[in-house]
Design a protein around this motif. Structure first.
Motif, PDB file in Angstrom:
ATOM      1  N   SER A 115      -0.861 -16.582   3.934  1.00 41.81           N
ATOM      2  CA  SER A 115      -0.821 -16.466   5.398  1.00 41.81           C
ATOM      3  C   SER A 115       0.586 -16.577   5.961  1.00 41.81           C
ATOM      4  CB  SER A 115      -1.705 -17.536   6.037  1.00 41.81           C
ATOM      5  OG  SER A 115      -1.242 -18.826   5.687  1.00 41.81           O
ATOM      6  N   GLY A 116       1.547 -17.041   5.148  1.00 43.67           N
ATOM      7  CA  GLY A 116       2.919 -17.186   5.623  1.00 43.67           C
ATOM      8  C   GLY A 116       3.092 -18.303   6.632  1.00 43.67           C
ATOM      9  N   ILE A 117       2.171 -19.261   6.638  1.00 44.69           N
ATOM     10  CA  ILE A 117       2.218 -20.372   7.588  1.00 44.69           C
ATOM     11  C   ILE A 117       2.168 -21.698   6.837  1.00 44.69           C
ATOM     12  CG2 ILE A 117       1.013 -21.544   9.485  1.00 44.69           C
ATOM     13  CD1 ILE A 117      -0.037 -18.842  10.368  1.00 44.69           C
ATOM     14  N   GLY A 118       3.069 -22.601   7.194  1.00 44.09           N
ATOM     15  CA  GLY A 118       3.048 -23.951   6.668  1.00 44.09           C
ATOM     16  C   GLY A 118       2.753 -24.947   7.777  1.00 44.09           C
ATOM     17  N   ALA A 119       2.268 -26.114   7.398  1.00 41.27           N
ATOM     18  CA  ALA A 119       1.932 -27.152   8.370  1.00 41.27           C
ATOM     19  C   ALA A 119       2.820 -28.366   8.155  1.00 41.27           C
ATOM     20  CB  ALA A 119       0.468 -27.550   8.254  1.00 41.27           C
ATOM     21  N   VAL A 120       3.161 -29.034   9.259  1.00 42.38           N
ATOM     22  CA  VAL A 120       3.909 -30.284   9.225  1.00 42.38           C
ATOM     23  C   VAL A 120       3.015 -31.374   9.798  1.00 42.38           C
ATOM     24  CG1 VAL A 120       6.007 -31.494   9.905  1.00 42.38           C
ATOM     25  CG2 VAL A 120       6.053 -29.009   9.593  1.00 42.38           C
ATOM     26  N   TYR A 121       2.709 -32.373   8.976  1.00 47.44           N
ATOM     27  CA  TYR A 121       1.824 -33.459   9.371  1.00 47.44           C
ATOM     28  C   TYR A 121       2.632 -34.730   9.647  1.00 47.44           C
ATOM     29  CZ  TYR A 121      -1.829 -30.754   6.878  1.00 47.44           C
ATOM     30  OH  TYR A 121      -2.686 -29.783   6.420  1.00 47.44           O
ATOM     31  N   ASP A 122       2.120 -35.545  10.535  1.00 51.27           N
ATOM     32  CA  ASP A 122       2.613 -36.903  10.684  1.00 51.27           C
ATOM     33  C   ASP A 122       2.039 -37.721   9.530  1.00 51.27           C
ATOM     34  OD1 ASP A 122       3.778 -39.188  12.446  1.00 51.27           O
ATOM     35  OD2 ASP A 122       1.734 -39.822  11.963  1.00 51.27           O
ATOM     36  N   LEU A 123       2.881 -38.364   8.752  1.00 52.73           N
ATOM     37  CA  LEU A 123       2.424 -39.087   7.571  1.00 52.73           C
ATOM     38  C   LEU A 123       1.444 -40.199   7.916  1.00 52.73           C
ATOM     39  CD1 LEU A 123       2.577 -39.701   4.536  1.00 52.73           C
ATOM     40  CD2 LEU A 123       4.656 -41.023   4.980  1.00 52.73           C
ATOM     41  N   THR A 131       3.703 -26.178  13.067  1.00 54.16           N
ATOM     42  CA  THR A 131       3.602 -25.227  11.970  1.00 54.16           C
ATOM     43  C   THR A 131       4.926 -24.482  11.841  1.00 54.16           C
ATOM     44  OG1 THR A 131       2.708 -23.496  13.393  1.00 54.16           O
ATOM     45  CG2 THR A 131       1.107 -24.939  12.284  1.00 54.16           C
ATOM     46  N   PHE A 132       5.102 -23.821  10.726  1.00 52.34           N
ATOM     47  CA  PHE A 132       6.304 -23.015  10.516  1.00 52.34           C
ATOM     48  C   PHE A 132       5.927 -21.777   9.719  1.00 52.34           C
ATOM     49  CE2 PHE A 132       5.987 -25.986   6.989  1.00 52.34           C
ATOM     50  CZ  PHE A 132       6.377 -25.271   5.858  1.00 52.34           C
ATOM     51  N   ARG A 133       6.802 -20.788   9.767  1.00 54.73           N
ATOM     52  CA  ARG A 133       6.530 -19.525   9.095  1.00 54.73           C
ATOM     53  C   ARG A 133       7.570 -19.241   8.013  1.00 54.73           C
ATOM     54  NH1 ARG A 133       2.654 -16.260  10.943  1.00 54.73           N
ATOM     55  NH2 ARG A 133       1.667 -16.772  12.938  1.00 54.73           N
TER      56      ARG A 133
END
Length: 266
Positions: A115-123, A131-133
């Motif tokens: 999908s070309g999408i990454g996620a950034v979570y709060d630990l 999200t980022f591409r």
């Protein structure tokens, strides 16, 4: 492929000096000798969820985190090392196939496959902050304290700015026969990038400056291929920096293993 690596000897200090006798079977002077190929020896075994299609594995401040794949079953989870039980979990949308994960500070980064999408979570909360591409596929992810390092199934690793996600540089990984393709799960271990290779029971140790393969870790004796399905490949490397312990597992494997490295017999 492993036999070809076993024939290759690179004249470099990287082949002889590896810090940390808790991780490696060292000689009295603290060196591993000149073995290019090291063999993984089991120190301890722990239960692992056989439903976990492992795509990423991280040990952070004594806690184990795992990213799993498959459409409709992808998760980010914290797992009890001792019992294998899921401590907490965040499920991805059915539209995403989860891939590699890494932790920098108080943020967890997770890739998705196509999908070309990454996620950034709060630990702390496991909530998605942003999200980022990125272009191409997402496979493995680690970091060197400065950049995210991403694999995409090719022989090229990309170094990303962890804030802007701009590609800062690319690194082609080369072995004795040229580029090493199908680089998968990644882990940064004492100045080297370690990578599973899809469908292979070994880890390549990569020089992050040159891309040269500095050594190979043979995993074939950990969970023999004849005991598992073809898709249940070795995939998952976690380095406990506080205690210098290394853990490995694979997709749907019943065990997670703490290992040490010993020199292969010529």
């Amino acid at each position: 492929m492993l036999q070809r690596f076993q024939l290759f000897r690179r004249q470099s200090a990287l082949l002889t000096v590896i810090a940390g006798c808790a991780l490696f079977a060292c000689s009295p002077d603290g060196r591993t000798g000149d073995s290019f190929t090291m063999v993984a020896e089991i120190v301890a075994s722990y239960p692992h969820d056989t439903n976990a299609f492992t795509q990423g594995l991280v040990m952070h401040e004594g806690r184990l985190f795992e990213g799993t794949g498959q459409y409709g079953a992808s998760t980010l989870r914290e797992v009890s090392l001792e019992t294998g039980e899921i401590v907490r979990s965040s499920r991805l949308s059915r539209a995403y196939f989860g891939e590699g994960i890494t932790i920098m500070g108080d943020r967890v980064f997770q890739l998705t496959w196509r999908s070309g999408i990454g996620a950034v979570y709060d630990l702390a909360s496991f909530e998605v902050d942003s999200t980022f591409r990125y272009t191409g596929e997402g496979w493995g992810l680690t970091h060197d304290s400065t950049h995210l390092i991403l694999s995409d199934g090719t022989a090229t690793l990309r170094f990303l700015d962890p804030t802007s996600f701009e590609v800062m540089r690319e690194l082609e990984v080369t072995g004795p026969d040229g580029p090493v393709h199908r680089l998968n799960e990644l882990e940064y271990v004492r100045g080297e990038i370690w990578a599973n290779v899809w469908y292979e029971d070994f880890i390549v140790r990569i020089d992050p400056e040159t891309g040269a393969v500095a050594g190979v870790i043979d995993l074939s004796g950990i969970y023999p291929a004849q005991l598992r399905d073809r898709e249940e490949v070795a995939n998952g490397i976690a380095f406990d920096t506080d205690n210098e312990r290394i853990y490995v597992t694979g997709k749907n494997w019943p065990q997670l293993y703490e290992i040490r490295l010993v020199s292969a017999t010529d």
